[in-house]
Enzyme design. Structure first.
Site, PDB file in Angstrom:
ATOM      1  N   HIS A 169      48.654  11.236 -40.926  1.00 39.20           N
ATOM      2  CA  HIS A 169      48.183  11.974 -39.748  1.00 39.20           C
ATOM      3  C   HIS A 169      47.729  13.395 -40.064  1.00 39.20           C
ATOM      4  CE1 HIS A 169      52.100  13.892 -40.083  1.00 39.20           C
ATOM      5  NE2 HIS A 169      51.651  14.833 -39.274  1.00 39.20           N
TER       6      HIS A 169
HETATM    7  C1  UD1 Z   1      50.986  18.297 -35.014  1.00 31.34           C
HETATM    8  C2  UD1 Z   1      51.261  19.455 -35.979  1.00 31.34           C
HETATM    9  C3  UD1 Z   1      51.575  18.903 -37.371  1.00 31.34           C
HETATM   10  C4  UD1 Z   1      52.701  17.893 -37.288  1.00 31.34           C
HETATM   11  C5  UD1 Z   1      52.383  16.816 -36.265  1.00 31.34           C
HETATM   12  C6  UD1 Z   1      53.553  15.900 -36.092  1.00 31.34           C
HETATM   13  C7  UD1 Z   1      50.028  21.569 -35.625  1.00 31.34           C
HETATM   14  C8  UD1 Z   1      48.884  22.392 -36.068  1.00 31.34           C
HETATM   15  N1  UD1 Z   1      50.074  20.325 -36.124  1.00 31.34           N
HETATM   16  O1  UD1 Z   1      49.828  17.630 -35.489  1.00 31.34           O
HETATM   17  O2  UD1 Z   1      51.972  19.963 -38.209  1.00 31.34           O
HETATM   18  O3  UD1 Z   1      52.869  17.313 -38.549  1.00 31.34           O
HETATM   19  O4  UD1 Z   1      52.104  17.428 -34.994  1.00 31.34           O
HETATM   20  O5  UD1 Z   1      53.181  14.638 -35.610  1.00 31.34           O
HETATM   21  O6  UD1 Z   1      50.854  22.020 -34.866  1.00 31.34           O
HETATM   22  N2  UD1 Z   1      47.694  13.263 -29.236  1.00 31.34           N
HETATM   23  C9  UD1 Z   1      47.985  12.304 -28.295  1.00 31.34           C
HETATM   24  N3  UD1 Z   1      49.230  12.281 -27.757  1.00 31.34           N
HETATM   25  C10 UD1 Z   1      50.180  13.192 -28.102  1.00 31.34           C
HETATM   26  C11 UD1 Z   1      49.867  14.170 -29.055  1.00 31.34           C
HETATM   27  C12 UD1 Z   1      48.620  14.190 -29.609  1.00 31.34           C
HETATM   28  O7  UD1 Z   1      47.163  11.445 -27.964  1.00 31.34           O
HETATM   29  O8  UD1 Z   1      51.293  13.117 -27.565  1.00 31.34           O
HETATM   30  C13 UD1 Z   1      46.355  13.254 -29.874  1.00 31.34           C
HETATM   31  C14 UD1 Z   1      45.341  14.154 -29.186  1.00 31.34           C
HETATM   32  O9  UD1 Z   1      44.098  13.542 -29.270  1.00 31.34           O
HETATM   33  C15 UD1 Z   1      45.345  15.400 -30.063  1.00 31.34           C
HETATM   34  C16 UD1 Z   1      45.669  14.868 -31.445  1.00 31.34           C
HETATM   35  O10 UD1 Z   1      46.514  13.740 -31.217  1.00 31.34           O
HETATM   36  O11 UD1 Z   1      44.136  16.085 -30.030  1.00 31.34           O
HETATM   37  C17 UD1 Z   1      46.371  15.860 -32.336  1.00 31.34           C
HETATM   38  O12 UD1 Z   1      47.521  16.414 -31.713  1.00 31.34           O
HETATM   39  P1  UD1 Z   1      48.051  17.893 -32.150  1.00 31.34           P
HETATM   40  O13 UD1 Z   1      49.356  18.167 -31.519  1.00 31.34           O
HETATM   41  O14 UD1 Z   1      46.976  18.887 -31.961  1.00 31.34           O
HETATM   42  O15 UD1 Z   1      48.234  17.761 -33.682  1.00 31.34           O
HETATM   43  P2  UD1 Z   1      48.982  16.682 -34.549  1.00 31.34           P
HETATM   44  O16 UD1 Z   1      47.996  16.025 -35.437  1.00 31.34           O
HETATM   45  O17 UD1 Z   1      49.838  15.830 -33.682  1.00 31.34           O
HETATM   46  N1  UDP Z   2      58.426   8.855 -37.085  1.00 27.09           N
HETATM   47  C1  UDP Z   2      58.776   8.001 -36.027  1.00 27.09           C
HETATM   48  N2  UDP Z   2      57.911   6.996 -35.686  1.00 27.09           N
HETATM   49  C2  UDP Z   2      56.739   6.788 -36.349  1.00 27.09           C
HETATM   50  C3  UDP Z   2      56.399   7.657 -37.415  1.00 27.09           C
HETATM   51  C4  UDP Z   2      57.255   8.684 -37.748  1.00 27.09           C
HETATM   52  O1  UDP Z   2      59.841   8.154 -35.432  1.00 27.09           O
HETATM   53  O2  UDP Z   2      56.010   5.863 -35.991  1.00 27.09           O
HETATM   54  C5  UDP Z   2      59.337   9.964 -37.415  1.00 27.09           C
HETATM   55  C6  UDP Z   2      59.793  10.022 -38.854  1.00 27.09           C
HETATM   56  O3  UDP Z   2      60.983   9.293 -39.021  1.00 27.09           O
HETATM   57  C7  UDP Z   2      60.006  11.503 -39.085  1.00 27.09           C
HETATM   58  C8  UDP Z   2      59.019  12.158 -38.139  1.00 27.09           C
HETATM   59  O4  UDP Z   2      58.611  11.154 -37.223  1.00 27.09           O
HETATM   60  O5  UDP Z   2      61.299  11.915 -38.712  1.00 27.09           O
HETATM   61  C9  UDP Z   2      57.846  12.700 -38.887  1.00 27.09           C
HETATM   62  O6  UDP Z   2      56.889  13.126 -37.996  1.00 27.09           O
HETATM   63  P1  UDP Z   2      55.379  13.330 -38.403  1.00 27.09           P
HETATM   64  O7  UDP Z   2      55.069  12.519 -39.592  1.00 27.09           O
HETATM   65  O8  UDP Z   2      54.590  13.129 -37.170  1.00 27.09           O
HETATM   66  O9  UDP Z   2      55.308  14.892 -38.706  1.00 27.09           O
HETATM   67  P2  UDP Z   2      55.626  15.801 -39.997  1.00 27.09           P
HETATM   68  O10 UDP Z   2      57.006  15.512 -40.461  1.00 27.09           O
HETATM   69  O11 UDP Z   2      54.577  15.526 -41.020  1.00 27.09           O
HETATM   70  O12 UDP Z   2      55.468  17.179 -39.462  1.00 27.09           O
END
Ligand code: UD1
Ligand code: UDP
Length: 357
Positions: free
Chosen positions: A205
């Protein structure tokens, strides 16, 4: 003492959960402020349900947006709540926009900030997370470093020794607290009709991977190449960012078993039984290391070098050849490393530190 726990995304809910449980256990005055950065059920409420956490007192519902838009909206919302609640300290966890906005707002309002998981560095400023981490560390009053490497990174940047505490990472607490619960509550292998140690698990992601057509295409090609080489099921729970990009770029997912983002108990059980995990997630690199499962990271660098040092993880980038070679190597090696992320009592230590001072 009143503590404000600020969180907004999936990993923050998971890694703050041991601290929330500790506040509940000790009957402390605290409140949860959810920014709403993540809001889809599978990225948000599912974790409050799975982990049986109290619902947040506040939810800013900021949703998705550009970095400036998201960070700005969170700051405005947090300012209002800090004015109302007047906490003695706020805690933020990790490196998301929620963390930066929370730390920046609180510190400008002269409220103490505790950064949980401080001192991680990828030394790659193209990652938004690296910018969030560095700034948050430099404006926090309490820096809870998970490991010696993180601790030393902070000291090298000139942060006062008195502010830095090496506590381990709350993810160890979360894994220990929930792995047993998962055994009794879920059976994801049965649900997906797969056998322990006879499948690969993949997550991806990171913006620098999936927002790039070229890199995402390479990752998907690598997965297909793995499938050809090993004829094992590949399970890919898809993050919403990745799902959107796959749709926009018109890529095919033929041959890959995709699922929605999974709940924490299901996902933990899938990780614990996987033959090998491929990921660009920070938390997944840690969890595999803690549970003794080999991991291949689909990135060129990591802010979790401890996992490379102990041998639980390898950096493969996104080229198919490199992914396959790394997989071969990881599967041929012994898996008896020591977990470098702490003893599962990190939340207890953090609350002790806050209450002693
Ligand atoms: C964010 C964090 C990243 C973290 C990740 C965990 C920042 C800059 N990035 O990235 O560090 O690793 O969360 O998963 O803070 N969306 C949905 N539903 C949701 C959330 C997001 O559909 O509940 C979609 C939207 O289209 C959105 C995109 O995902 O634009 C990205 O979401 P965003 O929170 O901006 O960044 P992440 O990639 O989730
Ligand atoms: N995770 C989860 N379901 C999923 C994928 C990840 O519960 O389908 C959990 C995973 O066990 C870990 C956390 O989400 O604890 C990691 O989140 P993510 O990879 O979104 O973010 P990052 O750690 O890179 O910030």
């Amino acid at each position: 003492m009143k503590i404000g726990i600020i969180l907004g995304t999936r990993p923050e809910i998971i890694k703050m959960s041991p601290l929330i449980r500790e506040c509940e256990k000790r009957n402390l005055k605290y409140f949860i402020l959810h920014t709403g950065q993540h809001y889809s059920y599978e990225m948000d409420l599912a974790f409050f349900d799975d982990l049986e956490l109290p619902k947040p007192k506040y939810n800013l519902d900021v949703g998705s947006g550009s970095h400036a838009e998201q960070t700005g909206k969170i700051m405005v919302g947090i300012e209002e709540i800090i004015n109302k609640e007047n906490p003695d300290i706020v805690l933020v966890q990790g490196d998301t926009n929620t963390v930066l906005a929370g730390a920046l707002t609180a510190s400008k309002m002269h409220i103490k900030v505790g950064h949980v998981e401080a001192g991680l560095r990828s030394y790659d400023r193209r990652m938004p997370e690296e910018i969030n981490r560095v700034i948050t560390d430099h404006i926090s009053n309490y820096l809870f470093a998970p490991t010696k490497i993180a601790n030393d990174n902070l000291l090298e940047e000139g942060i006062g020794r008195h502010k830095v505490f090496m506590t381990g990472n709350t993810i160890v607490d979360a894994v220990y607290q929930n792995l047993k619960i998962a055994e009794n509550k879920v059976d994801i292998l049965k649900d997906l009709d797969i056998q322990s140690k006879e499948y690969f698990l993949i997550t991806a992601h990171r913006a620098e991977n999936v927002d790039s057509r070229e890199r995402l295409e390479k990752i998907l090609k690598g997965i297909v190449a793995l499938q050809k080489e090993y004829s094992l099921p590949i399970i890919f729970p898809i993050h919403p960012r990745t799902e959107n990009r796959i749709r926009e770029f018109g890529f095919s997912l033929d041959g890959i078993r995709t699922t929605k983002p999974l709940g924490f108990l299901d996902f933990l059980q899938l990780e614990a039984n996987a033959k090998l995990v491929f990921t660009d997630s920070g938390g997944v690199q840690e969890e595999t290391c803690i549970m003794g499962i080999p991991c291949i990271t689909l990135r060129d660098n990591t802010e979790r070098p401890e996992t490379l040092e102990v041998g639980s993880n390898m950096l493969a980038g996104v080229e198919s050849d490199s992914i396959i070679q790394s997989a071969k190597k990881m599967m041929s090696e012994e898996k008896n490393w020591l977990n470098p992320f702490g003893d599962g009592k990190t939340a207890e230590k953090i609350i002790d530190i806050l209450r002693i001072r």
